[in-house]
Scaffold this motif. Structure first.
Motif, PDB file in Angstrom:
ATOM      1  N   ASP A   1      -2.249   2.292  -4.868  1.00  0.00           N
ATOM      2  CA  ASP A   1      -1.777   3.678  -4.899  1.00  0.00           C
ATOM      3  C   ASP A   1      -0.256   3.802  -5.020  1.00  0.00           C
ATOM      4  OD1 ASP A   1      -1.946   6.428  -4.885  1.00  0.00           O
ATOM      5  OD2 ASP A   1      -2.086   6.582  -2.696  1.00  0.00           O
ATOM      6  N   PRO A   2       0.354   3.224  -6.064  1.00  0.00           N
ATOM      7  CA  PRO A   2       1.802   3.398  -6.246  1.00  0.00           C
ATOM      8  C   PRO A   2       2.131   4.819  -6.698  1.00  0.00           C
ATOM      9  CG  PRO A   2       0.878   2.217  -8.112  1.00  0.00           C
ATOM     10  CD  PRO A   2      -0.243   2.390  -7.126  1.00  0.00           C
TER      11      PRO A   2
ATOM     12  N   PHE B   1      -4.446  -7.636  -7.842  1.00  0.00           N
ATOM     13  CA  PHE B   1      -5.454  -6.575  -7.734  1.00  0.00           C
ATOM     14  C   PHE B   1      -4.745  -5.231  -7.672  1.00  0.00           C
ATOM     15  CE2 PHE B   1      -8.102  -3.591  -5.449  1.00  0.00           C
ATOM     16  CZ  PHE B   1      -9.365  -3.796  -5.984  1.00  0.00           C
ATOM     17  N   PHE B   2      -5.105  -4.325  -8.598  1.00  0.00           N
ATOM     18  CA  PHE B   2      -4.480  -3.007  -8.671  1.00  0.00           C
ATOM     19  C   PHE B   2      -5.552  -1.932  -8.502  1.00  0.00           C
ATOM     20  CE2 PHE B   2      -1.642  -5.102 -12.103  1.00  0.00           C
ATOM     21  CZ  PHE B   2      -0.875  -5.719 -11.136  1.00  0.00           C
ATOM     22  N   SER B   3      -5.217  -0.891  -7.756  1.00  0.00           N
ATOM     23  CA  SER B   3      -6.120   0.251  -7.653  1.00  0.00           C
ATOM     24  C   SER B   3      -5.343   1.458  -7.146  1.00  0.00           C
ATOM     25  CB  SER B   3      -7.283  -0.041  -6.706  1.00  0.00           C
ATOM     26  OG  SER B   3      -8.108   1.100  -6.557  1.00  0.00           O
ATOM     27  N   ARG B   4      -5.727   2.633  -7.622  1.00  0.00           N
ATOM     28  CA  ARG B   4      -5.138   3.872  -7.100  1.00  0.00           C
ATOM     29  C   ARG B   4      -5.832   4.314  -5.819  1.00  0.00           C
ATOM     30  NH1 ARG B   4      -4.317   8.485 -11.313  1.00  0.00           N
ATOM     31  NH2 ARG B   4      -2.742   9.071  -9.742  1.00  0.00           N
TER      32      ARG B   4
ATOM     33  N   ASP C   1       2.073   0.453 -15.395  1.00  0.00           N
ATOM     34  CA  ASP C   1       3.376  -0.185 -15.155  1.00  0.00           C
ATOM     35  C   ASP C   1       3.872   0.037 -13.731  1.00  0.00           C
ATOM     36  OD1 ASP C   1       3.724  -1.235 -17.754  1.00  0.00           O
ATOM     37  OD2 ASP C   1       4.362   0.731 -18.492  1.00  0.00           O
ATOM     38  N   SER C   2       3.311   1.001 -13.030  1.00  0.00           N
ATOM     39  CA  SER C   2       3.787   1.298 -11.675  1.00  0.00           C
ATOM     40  C   SER C   2       3.367   0.228 -10.670  1.00  0.00           C
ATOM     41  CB  SER C   2       3.266   2.661 -11.217  1.00  0.00           C
ATOM     42  OG  SER C   2       1.844   2.644 -11.114  1.00  0.00           O
ATOM     43  N   TYR C   3       2.370  -0.578 -11.003  1.00  0.00           N
ATOM     44  CA  TYR C   3       1.959  -1.631 -10.072  1.00  0.00           C
ATOM     45  C   TYR C   3       3.003  -2.747 -10.050  1.00  0.00           C
ATOM     46  CZ  TYR C   3      -2.548   0.739 -10.059  1.00  0.00           C
ATOM     47  OH  TYR C   3      -3.545   1.674  -9.918  1.00  0.00           O
ATOM     48  N   ILE C   4       3.324  -3.273 -11.231  1.00  0.00           N
ATOM     49  CA  ILE C   4       4.396  -4.261 -11.346  1.00  0.00           C
ATOM     50  C   ILE C   4       5.277  -3.817 -12.507  1.00  0.00           C
ATOM     51  CG2 ILE C   4       5.008  -6.665 -11.774  1.00  0.00           C
ATOM     52  CD1 ILE C   4       2.316  -7.471 -10.603  1.00  0.00           C
ATOM     53  N   MET C   5       6.446  -3.314 -12.205  1.00  0.00           N
ATOM     54  CA  MET C   5       7.359  -2.803 -13.219  1.00  0.00           C
ATOM     55  C   MET C   5       8.342  -3.905 -13.609  1.00  0.00           C
ATOM     56  SD  MET C   5       8.941  -0.842 -15.270  1.00  0.00           S
ATOM     57  CE  MET C   5       8.000   0.664 -15.153  1.00  0.00           C
ATOM     58  N   ILE C   6       8.348  -4.251 -14.889  1.00  0.00           N
ATOM     59  CA  ILE C   6       9.282  -5.244 -15.438  1.00  0.00           C
ATOM     60  C   ILE C   6      10.082  -4.531 -16.527  1.00  0.00           C
ATOM     61  CG2 ILE C   6       9.523  -7.535 -16.459  1.00  0.00           C
ATOM     62  CD1 ILE C   6       6.699  -8.154 -15.387  1.00  0.00           C
ATOM     63  N   PRO C   7      11.230  -3.927 -16.186  1.00  0.00           N
ATOM     64  CA  PRO C   7      11.941  -3.086 -17.153  1.00  0.00           C
ATOM     65  C   PRO C   7      12.450  -3.830 -18.376  1.00  0.00           C
ATOM     66  CG  PRO C   7      12.731  -2.697 -14.903  1.00  0.00           C
ATOM     67  CD  PRO C   7      11.882  -3.923 -14.868  1.00  0.00           C
TER      68      PRO C   7
ATOM     69  N   ILE D   1       0.838  -1.197   0.000  1.00  0.00           N
ATOM     70  CA  ILE D   1       0.000   0.000   0.000  1.00  0.00           C
ATOM     71  C   ILE D   1       0.879   1.255   0.000  1.00  0.00           C
ATOM     72  CG2 ILE D   1      -1.778   1.273   1.254  1.00  0.00           C
ATOM     73  CD1 ILE D   1      -2.784  -1.358   2.361  1.00  0.00           C
ATOM     74  N   ARG D   2       0.634   2.124  -0.943  1.00  0.00           N
ATOM     75  CA  ARG D   2       1.253   3.443  -1.080  1.00  0.00           C
ATOM     76  C   ARG D   2       2.786   3.404  -1.169  1.00  0.00           C
ATOM     77  NH1 ARG D   2      -2.757   4.152   2.782  1.00  0.00           N
ATOM     78  NH2 ARG D   2      -1.174   3.939   4.385  1.00  0.00           N
ATOM     79  N   PRO D   3       3.364   2.582  -2.021  1.00  0.00           N
ATOM     80  CA  PRO D   3       4.823   2.661  -2.191  1.00  0.00           C
ATOM     81  C   PRO D   3       5.200   3.990  -2.842  1.00  0.00           C
ATOM     82  CG  PRO D   3       3.869   1.304  -3.913  1.00  0.00           C
ATOM     83  CD  PRO D   3       2.744   1.623  -2.956  1.00  0.00           C
ATOM     84  N   LYS D   4       6.382   4.502  -2.536  1.00  0.00           N
ATOM     85  CA  LYS D   4       6.795   5.771  -3.130  1.00  0.00           C
ATOM     86  C   LYS D   4       6.807   5.688  -4.649  1.00  0.00           C
ATOM     87  CE  LYS D   4      10.322   9.245  -3.567  1.00  0.00           C
ATOM     88  NZ  LYS D   4      11.720   9.654  -3.421  1.00  0.00           N
ATOM     89  N   SER D   5       7.281   4.563  -5.195  1.00  0.00           N
ATOM     90  CA  SER D   5       7.449   4.454  -6.640  1.00  0.00           C
ATOM     91  C   SER D   5       6.616   3.294  -7.185  1.00  0.00           C
ATOM     92  CB  SER D   5       8.937   4.293  -6.968  1.00  0.00           C
ATOM     93  OG  SER D   5       9.700   5.345  -6.374  1.00  0.00           O
TER      94      SER D   5
END
Length: 556
Positions: free
Chosen positions: A369-370, A405-408, A387-393, A343-347
């Motif tokens: 809320d990433p 489950f993703f939500s802002r 991409d901010s929920y799960i970032m795979i560069p 919940i609420r990671p900075k990035s």
């Protein structure tokens, strides 16, 4: 979690009050407050045998060096406080140092009225507890460590030019560190194993020599409470076999903001550690950092506000809920990241930077809320907000994403305040993937699944159960959790019933009980004053004539 497994601690607490003399010989030795050295090769401690006990007399002392103590696997030497708290307040460079010891247990369970019976209050010039010089097979529990200029617990042996502690000749076995409290330390709260897994080259007798550190086999780090560490909260490295890090509370890590040493929990190079059921909150570093060998799982963790207070106005200084790299990955090994609540990671919620691993799975996680959502959506990047929920560069990563489950909106997941347990009507219920990779319990140690399929996130929702045709159930939660003064254990019922409450400490003693007639269709609660309880983890049980609900809370 069943309190019954702590019966051994109860037994030790009972043993501590028995006479220390037997008819055959003296099996217990006192360490008075003026003694600073206990050496198993020097009188009177050279008469110690496996299974004997060293009783540390209560009161103030400067420091304590334990050296050359050798028990046996089934008969460790016990070092325990004797009937009151042991308090260390020192200008020395350590509080307690353990050198060249094997099969020992240092425990603060010698006074039933004190949860942390050994208390290192201040170390002006160094760290709290150091375990080195080829020490192995040890257990450290019920110790409080505060106000150290260096770290809290340092548990490793660094190799040197003597070549007696290198990987080929020494292995650190059975490192058990649990039920400790560490606060306000300058470096890592727990530094377990060497971070130099690939070795370092030094000059030995004028010749460049690669020194490989020892491996750790058999590591358990659990039920510790850590707050305000200068660097990582818990760091475990070079733990290549049989390693678990679980049930820990880590708060306010990485206060020094030193790059590369900022996480709540780090599974470092050379490690293969299941990391689960931890609560990591409001640190300045990444929530959980993974640099290990692969072939292990990260699951059932609750991670709140990771990195959000680290340079909050600079979006380029990124921090993540879970961060995975290729530092020491074995080819074709896999990472399993399941059932976490972030919940609420900075990035980013999860940043996965491994391309060497294979068959990786990220499933059944809640990410809310990433901070990078707006940065990716509106900034000059090639990514979009999702991409901010799960970032795979790197597109070469071999990874499957299932039923996350993703939500802002941090409240859209239907989680309770304080303990983040699933509430009735949550969109997480019965929406998880069946690909669970052997995980059959949740953060609260309730079984998975409890409904028709797995739920998403760290907790499982307990569905309404039918007993003899009567619908009855208890849905409970604690707020605030962790708490300091007053907590509220709230619950809902499907029918009017009398509800009984019992609260237990970690050693299984019931410390409070009560009951009240409660009503269906509304929130009922017990309000508990915990201000006089020692810091630690506690369990509660709510029961009716037909049902029972269990949980845990943390006293700060």
């Amino acid at each position: 979690m069943k309190t019954g497994k702590y019966w051994g601690i109860i037994l030790l607490a009972f043993i501590a009050i028995l006479p220390i003399y037997s008819s055959a010989r003296n099996t217990g030795y006192f360490i008075d407050v003026t003694t600073t050295l206990v050496d198993g090769t020097l009188a009177p401690f050279n008469e110690l045998l496996p299974g004997d006990t060293l009783y540390i007399q209560p009161g103030q002392r400067l420091f304590l060096l334990l050296r050359n103590l050798k028990g046996e696997a089934d008969q460790p030497i016990i070092i325990i406080n004797n009937g009151g708290p042991v308090i260390i307040n020192t200008d020395h460079y350590f509080g307690i140092s353990i050198q060249n010891c094997r099969y020992i247990r240092l425990t603060g369970t010698g006074d039933p009225g004190t949860f942390y019976g050994i208390s290192i209050e201040r170390v002006e010039s160094g760290g709290g507890i150091g375990l080195g010089s080829k020490s192995s097979d040890y257990e450290i529990d019920h110790v409080s460590i505060k106000n150290c200029i260096a770290g809290g617990i340092n548990a490793k042996t660094d190799p040197d030019c003597n070549l007696t502690a290198t990987r080929d000749v020494f292995t650190q076995y059975n490192t058990l560190i649990h039920d400790n409290f560490i606060s306000d330390v300058g470096d890592e709260a727990m530094y377990i194993g060497s971070t130099k897994y690939f070795g370092q080259t030094v000059q030995c007798n004028g010749k460049d020599t690669l020194l490989l550190p020892s491996l750790l086999k058999g590591v358990r780090v659990y039920n510790n409470i850590i707050q305000y560490s200068g660097m990582d909260g818990i760091q475990v490295s070079s733990a290549s076999e049989d390693c678990q890090v679980y049930g820990n509370l880590v708060m306010y890590d990485s206060q020094k903001e030193i790059f590369g040493q900022m996480s709540g929990i780090t599974i470092g190079g050379g490690s293969k550690c299941d990391c689960y059921n931890n609560f990591v909150t409001q640190g300045k570093g990444n929530g959980i950092e993974i640099h290990g060998l692969g072939g292990f799982r990260i699951f059932n963790n609750i991670i709140i506000d990771p990195g959000r207070y680290f340079q909050p106005d600079d979006s380029t200084k990124m921090r993540y809920g879970i961060y995975v790299t290729d530092v020491s990955v074995q080819p074709d090994s896999s990472f399993s990241i399941l059932f976490n609540t972030i919940i609420r990671p900075k990035s980013d919620g999860i940043r996965f930077k491994s391309t060497i691993s294979a068959n990786n799975l990220i499933a059944n996680n809640v990410i809310l809320d990433p901070g990078n959502y707006s940065y990716y959506e509106n900034g000059n990047t090639s990514f979009n907000g999702n991409d901010s929920y799960i970032m795979i560069p790197d597109s070469d990563s071999d990874i499957s994403l299932e039923n996350n489950f993703f939500s802002r909106n941090a409240w859209s997941a239907g989680l309770g305040e304080g303990d983040y347990a699933i509430q009735p009507g949550s969109p997480l219920i019965d929406k998880g993937s069946f690909n669970n990779r052997g995980i059959l319990f949740d953060y609260f140690n309730h079984p998975r699944p409890m409904g028709v399929r797995f739920d998403i996130g760290a907790s499982e929702y307990d569905p309404v159960q039918s007993v003899n045709g009567d619908v009855t159930n208890i849905l409970s939660g604690v707020y605030p959790n962790p708490g300091e003064k007053i907590i509220r254990i709230s619950y809902r019922l499907m029918k009017d019933e009398k509800v009984n409450l019992r609260i237990y400490n970690l050693v299984g003693f019931m410390i409070e009980s009560g009951s009240k007639q409660s009503h269906a269709g509304m929130e009922n609660y017990f309000e508990i004053d915990i201000s006089m309880l020692p810091p630690g983890i506690y369990f509660y049980a709510l029961s009716t004539s037909r049902n029972r609900s269990e949980g845990k809370f943390i006293k700060l």
